[in-house]
Design a protein around this motif. Structure first.
Motif, short mmCIF file in Angstrom:
data_model
loop_
_atom_site.label_atom_id
_atom_site.label_comp_id
_atom_site.label_asym_id
_atom_site.label_seq_id
_atom_site.Cartn_x
_atom_site.Cartn_y
_atom_site.Cartn_z
N GLN A 1 21.44 40.57 42.68
CA GLN A 1 20.72 41.59 41.90
C GLN A 1 19.97 42.42 42.50
O GLN A 1 18.68 42.13 42.73
CB GLN A 1 20.12 40.76 40.48
N TYR A 2 20.42 43.53 43.41
CA TYR A 2 19.76 44.29 44.26
C TYR A 2 18.94 45.26 43.73
O TYR A 2 17.77 45.48 44.35
CB TYR A 2 20.59 45.17 45.25
N ALA A 3 18.95 45.50 42.52
CA ALA A 3 18.20 46.54 41.95
C ALA A 3 16.58 46.17 41.88
O ALA A 3 15.51 46.96 42.29
CB ALA A 3 18.58 46.85 40.47
N LEU A 4 16.25 45.03 41.70
CA LEU A 4 14.89 44.57 41.44
C LEU A 4 14.09 44.74 42.92
O LEU A 4 13.19 44.90 43.26
CB LEU A 4 14.55 43.25 40.92
N THR A 5 15.09 44.33 43.83
CA THR A 5 14.51 44.23 45.18
C THR A 5 14.25 45.60 45.72
O THR A 5 13.17 45.77 46.37
CB THR A 5 15.38 43.32 46.19
N ARG A 6 15.19 46.48 45.32
CA ARG A 6 15.05 47.94 45.68
C ARG A 6 13.96 48.56 45.44
O ARG A 6 13.37 49.55 46.07
CB ARG A 6 16.48 48.75 45.43
N ILE A 7 13.47 48.50 44.04
CA ILE A 7 12.36 49.01 43.40
C ILE A 7 11.21 48.29 43.59
O ILE A 7 9.96 48.37 43.09
CB ILE A 7 12.54 49.34 42.06
N ARG A 8 11.16 47.09 44.38
CA ARG A 8 10.02 46.19 44.83
C ARG A 8 9.54 45.80 43.54
O ARG A 8 8.14 45.79 43.51
CB ARG A 8 9.10 47.24 45.63
N ALA A 9 10.44 45.06 42.57
CA ALA A 9 9.53 44.54 41.46
C ALA A 9 9.10 43.15 41.97
O ALA A 9 8.19 42.70 41.17
CB ALA A 9 10.71 44.19 40.61
N GLU A 10 9.69 42.60 43.02
CA GLU A 10 9.09 41.40 43.24
C GLU A 10 7.73 41.49 43.69
O GLU A 10 6.99 40.48 43.92
CB GLU A 10 9.95 40.50 44.53
N SER A 11 7.11 42.50 44.07
CA SER A 11 5.84 42.77 44.56
C SER A 11 4.77 42.88 43.22
O SER A 11 3.52 42.92 43.33
CB SER A 11 5.61 43.88 45.61
N LEU A 12 5.30 43.11 41.99
CA LEU A 12 4.33 43.31 40.87
C LEU A 12 3.81 41.72 40.59
O LEU A 12 4.26 40.63 40.89
CB LEU A 12 5.37 43.23 39.62
N PRO A 13 2.68 41.72 40.02
CA PRO A 13 1.92 40.55 39.54
C PRO A 13 2.92 39.66 38.68
O PRO A 13 3.53 40.31 37.90
CB PRO A 13 0.74 41.04 38.89
N LEU A 14 2.62 38.62 38.66
CA LEU A 14 3.43 37.58 37.59
C LEU A 14 3.08 37.99 36.20
O LEU A 14 4.05 37.82 35.59
CB LEU A 14 3.37 36.19 37.90
N ALA A 15 2.11 38.50 35.97
CA ALA A 15 1.64 38.85 34.77
C ALA A 15 2.17 40.16 34.10
O ALA A 15 2.07 40.44 32.95
CB ALA A 15 0.16 38.62 34.50
N ALA A 16 2.71 40.91 34.86
CA ALA A 16 3.22 42.24 34.87
C ALA A 16 4.67 42.09 34.20
O ALA A 16 5.53 42.03 34.56
CB ALA A 16 3.29 43.25 35.82
N ARG A 17 4.60 41.77 32.71
CA ARG A 17 5.95 41.77 32.18
C ARG A 17 6.28 42.52 31.01
O ARG A 17 7.23 42.13 30.20
CB ARG A 17 5.91 40.27 31.54
N GLY A 18 5.23 43.64 30.60
CA GLY A 18 5.74 44.48 29.52
C GLY A 18 5.08 43.86 28.15
O GLY A 18 5.63 44.39 27.12
N GLN A 19 4.31 42.73 28.12
CA GLN A 19 3.93 42.25 26.91
C GLN A 19 3.15 43.34 26.12
O GLN A 19 2.24 44.05 26.53
CB GLN A 19 3.04 41.04 27.06
N GLY A 20 3.02 42.93 24.75
CA GLY A 20 2.64 44.04 23.69
C GLY A 20 3.10 45.45 23.41
O GLY A 20 2.38 46.03 22.72
N ILE A 21 4.12 45.72 24.23
CA ILE A 21 4.87 46.94 24.28
C ILE A 21 6.13 46.92 23.71
O ILE A 21 6.98 46.05 23.72
CB ILE A 21 5.06 47.53 25.62
N THR A 22 6.14 47.86 22.44
CA THR A 22 7.46 48.04 21.67
C THR A 22 8.33 49.17 22.59
O THR A 22 8.09 50.16 22.35
CB THR A 22 7.27 48.18 20.38
#
Length: 437
Positions: free
Chosen positions: A152-173
């Motif tokens: 699943q190259y897409a997440l690596t390409r946009i550097r999603a793995e470098s986001l904090p573990l808590a950055a998950r979009g919680q509370g957003i509709t």
């Protein structure tokens, strides 16, 4: 608030008479606005009062249903008026809804056997009781079949793995206006997915390929990792699947605009439209309503090739238009090009969820198109809003554009926009996170 009301009044009272919001400069990151492009006139844009279709004319030559028309009436119009309008023209009212915020009454009407929309529109417009009438334009999901690539190259390409573990979009509709979503798919957190069926009004819409794939890209939490797995997803079925293998789906003016209205009624902060169609007055007005109320609208730039005309709603003012790149940051060969492109994201041979062959079963496939890229940009918007809910749609767009990895010609260009999104850089560039760091 006062400025918002003034802008809303500009839409309702003035834009059809030639008014428009200020155009942004293309040499700087766009402050939340995409250019409006010209087209041919729509029947009914000379009506008095509210003035007819918003923001200029549409293209009646675009694909549309031959036996349906859409009639839009002013707020508060009595049922007797719309019924008398239909009866006098021998039309049958199929469906209706009230456009959120503006309270316009929108009717889908069927033309009797032997008639057609091209001959009926002049008669309906001349009647004068409707604010405007228009064809029921056709819309398509913007995807394509493709061979697979490894991982699943897409997440690596946009550097999603470098986001904090808590950055998950919680509370957003997030509202997804698409085909049906397989809510019980193993890669979706069903407790975070709400289903709405505008096509068949079923409590549980049929699971369809395109909607399920985009849902997993935005909020996947199983074998397919979405960018915002904790976001609340409102899956609005406004499209009907035409090809389960590719996910190709179709809709029309009435259902797409109703989908936007439903998203606004449910207080969505973000609307994902991995879809494309013509410069449609009704959908344009619904989209403008969303933009002016502060909703982040993200749409696919189109898969018709570099010489194709702009696709809507992506090319509309205030919408974030997304193009697609591959695992090596090369532009998707089928992508539309133009000044309206804001950013790029992975969209070639992207791994995503799809319904299994048996009821309730889960499956996976690789998909290509600006649809998929749009899902990643939507996920990033949810993460940024979750980190700082006070960010505006203009803030979100500016952060994405200024933090993107520049591709192609320097700065903004008609192929990649400002470049391919970088999730880690965007997160660090947000005011709250940046100040904390």
């Amino acid at each position: 608030m006062r400025l918002g009301l003034l802008l809303m009044a500009a839409i309702v009272l003035g834009l059809s008479a030639g008014g428009s919001l200020a155009q942004p400069r293309t040499s700087d990151p766009t402050p939340g606005m995409a250019p409006r492009l010209p087209s041919t006139p729509v029947i009914g844009d000379e009506l008095p009062g509210l003035g007819g279709p918003p923001g200029g004319p549409s293209n009646d030559n675009a694909p549309h249903a031959p036996d349906l028309l859409v009639a839009v009436f002013r707020p508060g119009t009595p049922d007797a008026t719309s019924s008398a309008f239909a009866e006098s023209l021998n039309l049958t009212i199929e469906r209706q809804y009230e456009l959120s915020g503006l309270r316009l009454r929108v009717f889908l009407m069927r033309i009797p056997a032997g008639g057609n929309v091209d001959t009926m529109l002049p008669r309906a417009a001349a009647d004068g009781r409707a604010l405007w009438v228009q064809p029921d334009f056709s819309y398509q999901s913007l995807d394509d079949s493709s061979g697979a690539v490894s991982k699943q190259y897409a997440l690596t390409r946009i550097r999603a793995e470098s986001l904090p573990l808590a950055a998950r979009g919680q509370g957003i509709t997030v509202a997804l206006i698409d085909s049906g979503v397989a809510r019980t798919h193993e890669s979706l957190n069903h407790d975070k997915v709400t289903l709405i069926d505008l096509v068949d009004a079923k409590e549980t819409p049929p699971p369809e390929t395109h909607g399920t794939a985009i849902a997993s890209i935005i909020a996947g939490s199983g074998k397919v990792k979405g960018l915002a797995p904790a976001a609340n997803l409102i899956a609005i079925r406004a499209f009907t699947e035409a090809d389960p293998k590719t996910g190709a789906s179709t809709s029309d003016s009435f259902h797409v605009s109703q989908g936007i209205s439903s998203a606004l009624d449910r207080k969505a902060r973000i609307i994902n439209m991995s879809i494309g169609g013509p410069n449609d007055p009704l959908v344009r007005m619904a989209t403008e309503q969303a933009v002016l109320t502060g909703v982040i609208v993200i749409a696919a730039a189109g898969n018709a090739g570099p010489d194709a005309p702009p696709v809507y709603p992506a090319a509309q003012r205030g919408v974030i238009a997304v193009t697609a790149t591959d695992d090596k940051d090369r532009l998707f060969s089928g992508a539309n090009q133009g000044d309206y492109i804001a950013v790029a994201a992975p969209g070639v041979a992207v791994l995503a969820a799809k319904p299994g062959r048996e009821p309730g079963a889960s499956a996976y496939d690789y998909f290509t198109g600006t649809s998929m890229a749009t899902g990643y940009v939507t996920g990033l918007a949810a993460i940024l809003l979750s980190a700082d809910p006070k960010l505006t749609s203009v803030d979100i767009r500016r952060i994405m554009e200024t933090s993107a990895t520049d591709l192609g010609a320097p700065k903004k260009d008609p192929k990649f926009g400002w470049g391919r999104i970088d999730a880690a850089a965007a997160f660090s560039a947000s005011p709250t996170v940046g100040a904390a760091n």
